[in-house]
Design a protein around this motif. Structure first.
Motif, short mmCIF file in Angstrom:
data_model
loop_
_atom_site.label_atom_id
_atom_site.label_comp_id
_atom_site.label_asym_id
_atom_site.label_seq_id
_atom_site.Cartn_x
_atom_site.Cartn_y
_atom_site.Cartn_z
N GLU A 39 23.45 10.63 28.54
CA GLU A 39 23.04 11.11 27.22
C GLU A 39 22.01 12.23 27.34
N VAL A 40 21.03 12.02 28.21
CA VAL A 40 19.98 13.03 28.42
C VAL A 40 20.57 14.29 29.04
N SER A 41 21.51 14.11 29.97
CA SER A 41 22.14 15.27 30.60
C SER A 41 22.94 16.08 29.58
N LYS A 42 23.60 15.40 28.66
CA LYS A 42 24.34 16.10 27.61
C LYS A 42 23.36 16.87 26.72
N ALA A 43 22.25 16.24 26.38
CA ALA A 43 21.24 16.92 25.56
C ALA A 43 20.71 18.15 26.29
N MET A 44 20.55 18.05 27.61
CA MET A 44 20.10 19.19 28.40
C MET A 44 21.12 20.32 28.30
N GLY A 45 22.39 19.98 28.45
CA GLY A 45 23.43 21.00 28.34
C GLY A 45 23.44 21.65 26.97
N ASP A 46 23.22 20.84 25.94
CA ASP A 46 23.16 21.38 24.58
C ASP A 46 22.00 22.36 24.44
N GLU A 47 20.86 22.02 25.03
CA GLU A 47 19.68 22.89 24.96
C GLU A 47 19.92 24.22 25.68
N LEU A 48 20.77 24.19 26.70
CA LEU A 48 20.99 25.40 27.49
C LEU A 48 22.00 26.36 26.88
N GLN A 49 22.63 25.99 25.79
CA GLN A 49 23.61 26.87 25.16
C GLN A 49 22.95 28.22 24.87
N GLY A 50 23.50 29.25 25.46
CA GLY A 50 22.99 30.60 25.23
C GLY A 50 21.84 30.98 26.14
N TYR A 51 21.42 30.09 27.04
CA TYR A 51 20.32 30.39 27.95
C TYR A 51 20.83 30.38 29.39
N ASP A 52 20.12 31.06 30.24
CA ASP A 52 20.46 31.13 31.66
C ASP A 52 20.03 29.82 32.35
#
Length: 104
Positions: A41-54
C-alpha cells in the motif's frame, strides 16, 4: 505531491519490509503477510506521489527495497517448501499406518 512525500513513503516501505524480514526470521508468517500488505500500500502511494516527477533521486532506496523484497520472497519460498515437505511426510505416515492396520 512531490519527491519529498515519495521519499517518506519509501522510508516507510523500507521499514515495513525490514519488520517483515524480522518476523519471517521468527517464523511469524501471519505478521509477515500483514506487513507485506501494508508495504505494498505504501509503495503504491509512493508511486502515486511520483507521477510527473523524476524518480532517479529515490533510486538507491528503491534498489534496497527491491533487494529486501527478494530476500523476503526467498524466505517465504523456503517456508512454503518446508510446509509442502511436512505435508508429504504426514501423508506418507498416514498411508503407512493404514497399510499396517489393513495387514493386522
Amino acid at each position: 505531491m512531490s519527491t519529498e512525500a515519495a521519499q517518506t513513503h519509501l522510508e516507510d516501505a523500507l521499514r515495513l519490509v525490514q519488520e517483515a524480514l524480522a518476523a519471517a526470521g521468527s517464523g511469524e508468517w501471519e505478521r509477515v503477510s500483514e506487513l507485506d500488505v501494508r508495504c505494498r500500500e505504501v509503495s503504491k502511494a509512493m508511486g502515486d506521489e511520483l507521477q510527473g516527477y523524476d524518480p532517479r533521486p529515490l533510486l538507491p532506496g528503491l534498489v534496497r527495497l527491491r533487494e529486501r523484497h527478494r530476500h523476503l520472497l526467498a524466505l517465504a519460498e523456503g517456508h512454503r517448501d518446508e510446509l509442502a515437505r511436512a505435508s508429504r511426510e504426514s501423508r506418507r505416515g498416514r498411508q503407512g499406518a493404514r497399510a499396517y492396520e489393513d495387514n493386522t
